[in-house]
Enzyme design. Structure first.
Site, PDB file in Angstrom:
ATOM      1  N   HIS A  68      -8.434   1.689  -7.819  1.00 36.85           N
ATOM      2  CA  HIS A  68      -8.970   0.544  -8.445  1.00 36.85           C
ATOM      3  C   HIS A  68      -9.995  -0.291  -7.605  1.00 36.85           C
ATOM      4  O   HIS A  68     -10.661  -1.091  -8.262  1.00 36.85           O
ATOM      5  CB  HIS A  68      -7.914  -0.369  -9.311  1.00 36.85           C
ATOM      6  CG  HIS A  68      -7.081  -1.137  -8.156  1.00 36.85           C
ATOM      7  ND1 HIS A  68      -6.030  -0.769  -7.565  1.00 36.85           N
ATOM      8  CD2 HIS A  68      -7.578  -2.443  -7.645  1.00 36.85           C
ATOM      9  CE1 HIS A  68      -5.686  -1.998  -6.646  1.00 36.85           C
ATOM     10  NE2 HIS A  68      -6.423  -2.804  -7.036  1.00 36.85           N
ATOM     11  N   SER A 211      -5.630  -5.153  -2.223  1.00 37.15           N
ATOM     12  CA  SER A 211      -5.656  -3.767  -2.855  1.00 37.15           C
ATOM     13  C   SER A 211      -6.120  -2.830  -1.853  1.00 37.15           C
ATOM     14  O   SER A 211      -7.098  -3.021  -1.099  1.00 37.15           O
ATOM     15  CB  SER A 211      -6.516  -3.715  -3.990  1.00 37.15           C
ATOM     16  OG  SER A 211      -5.976  -4.425  -4.830  1.00 37.15           O
ATOM     17  N   GLY A 212      -5.336  -1.794  -1.762  1.00 33.62           N
ATOM     18  CA  GLY A 212      -5.748  -0.454  -0.938  1.00 33.62           C
ATOM     19  C   GLY A 212      -5.222  -0.625   0.593  1.00 33.62           C
ATOM     20  O   GLY A 212      -5.334   0.320   1.231  1.00 33.62           O
TER      21      GLY A 212
END
Length: 264
Positions: A68, A211-212
Site C-alpha cells: 500500500h 507503513s512498510g
C-alpha cells in the site's frame, strides 16, 4: 523578527498537516535509538523529499516494504543511511526505483498480502551506516509473547503532536492470531499472512504512518508494518505482514533478475 516567527509557525503548521494527511500514523511510546544503529531501515520519500513510508534493505538492489506504499514509480525516492530527516548528515544515499513489484495477491480491501519489492536502479554501497537485513525462512513461526522491535519516522503520540526529526523505535510483544481475531478486537479480519504485536494495555504501537517499516524479531525482519485500527489502542494491536509467508516469493522474484537467490 515577528514576521519571521509567524512564517516559521505557519510553515510548521503546514508541515504537520501535510504529514498527517500522508503518514496517518506514527511510532507511539517509543524512543530514539542510537544514531545509525538500525542500519537496514529505509526511508521512502516523495520526489519532494517528504517521508511517507519505511522499508528494509534486503539486497544491494532490493528494498522490502508494504504494497500500500505504492504511489507510483516516478513519485518515489529511496533513502538509505538516514537517521535525522531534518538535516543532511553525509551518511545518506539516494536512489531512484527501477521497478515496483507488489505481491500479485495483494488485496487493498482486506490488506492481505500487503508486501512489495522495490528494485533500485543502482546498487547500495554497504558501509558502517548501511547494512542488509536478514529475513526468516519460509513459514518460520515467531511465538506469542516474543518481544520484537518496530522502527520508523512519524508522530510520537496518537493525537499527532510534534514531528520527530530522528528515527524512532519501540519494542512490542507478539500477540496470537486467535486473540487478535477475537470479537473484541479485529473480529476475524486477521489472515494467516498477518502478525499482530502490541501490549494489552496499549500505549505503544506503529500504524500506517510507519507503513512498510520492519518488525524485527530475533535479528530478522518477520513483519512489515501494514495496518491497524487507530493507534496504540489497547483493543487493537498493530498488524504486520508476515514476511515468512512470502519468503519463497521474495527469493523467486530476486532469482528472476539475478539467476540465483541472494545469500542469507
Amino acid at each position: 523578527m515577528h514576521i519571521l516567527v509567524l512564517l516559521k509557525c505557519v510553515l510548521l503548521e503546514l508541515l504537520v498537516v501535510n504529514c498527517e494527511s500522508s503518514i496517518q500514523g506514527r511510532i507511539v511510546g517509543g524512543y530514539a535509538p542510537a544514531p545509525h544503529s538500525i542500519k537496514y531501515i529505509v526511508s521512502i520519500q516523495t520526489t519532494k523529499s517528504q517521508h511517507f513510508c519505511g522499508g528494509s534493505l534486503i539486497n544491494k538492489y532490493w528494498v522490502l516494504t508494504a504494497a500500500h506504499c505504492n504511489i507510483g514509480l516516478d513519485q518515489m525516492i529511496i533513502v538509505v543511511g538516514d537517521y535525522s530527516l531534518s538535516m543532511y548528515e553525509g551518511t545518506e544515499q539516494f536512489f531512484i526505483p527501477h521497478l515496483l513489484i507488489p505481491h500479485p495477491k495483494y488485496n487493498k480491501t482486506t490488506n492481505n498480502a500487503d508486501i512489495m519489492l522495490i528494485k533500485l536502479k543502482a546498487p547500495v554501497y554497504l558501509n558502517r551506516f548501511v547494512t542488509i537485513s536478514l529475513l526468516p525462512r519460509q513459514d518460520a513461526l515467531i511465538s506469542e509473547g516474543k518481544v520484537c522491535q518496530v522502527s520508523g519516522w512519524g508522530f510520537t503520540s496518537a493525537s499527532g503532536g510534534q514531528i520527530p526529526s530522528t528515527l524512532r523505535t519501540v519494542k512490542l510483544p507478539i500477540i496470537s492470531t486467535a486473540r487478535c481475531n477475537g470479537s473484541d478486537s479485529f473480529n476475524g479480519n486477521i489472515t494467516s499472512n498477518m502478525i499482530c504485536a502490541g501490549y494489552s494495555a496499549g500505549g505503544k504501537d506503529a500504524c500506517e504512518g510507519d507503513s512498510g517499516g520492519p518488525l524485527v524479531c530475533e535479528g530478522r525482519v518477520y513483519g512489515v508494518v501494514s495496518w491497524g485500527n487507530g493507534c496504540a489502542d489497547a483493543r487493537y494491536p498493530g498488524v504486520y505482514t508476515a514476511v515468512s509467508k512470502f519468503r519463497r516469493w521474495i527469493d523467486r522474484t530476486i532469482f528472476g533478475f539475478y539467476g540465483r537467490c541472494y545469500k542469507y
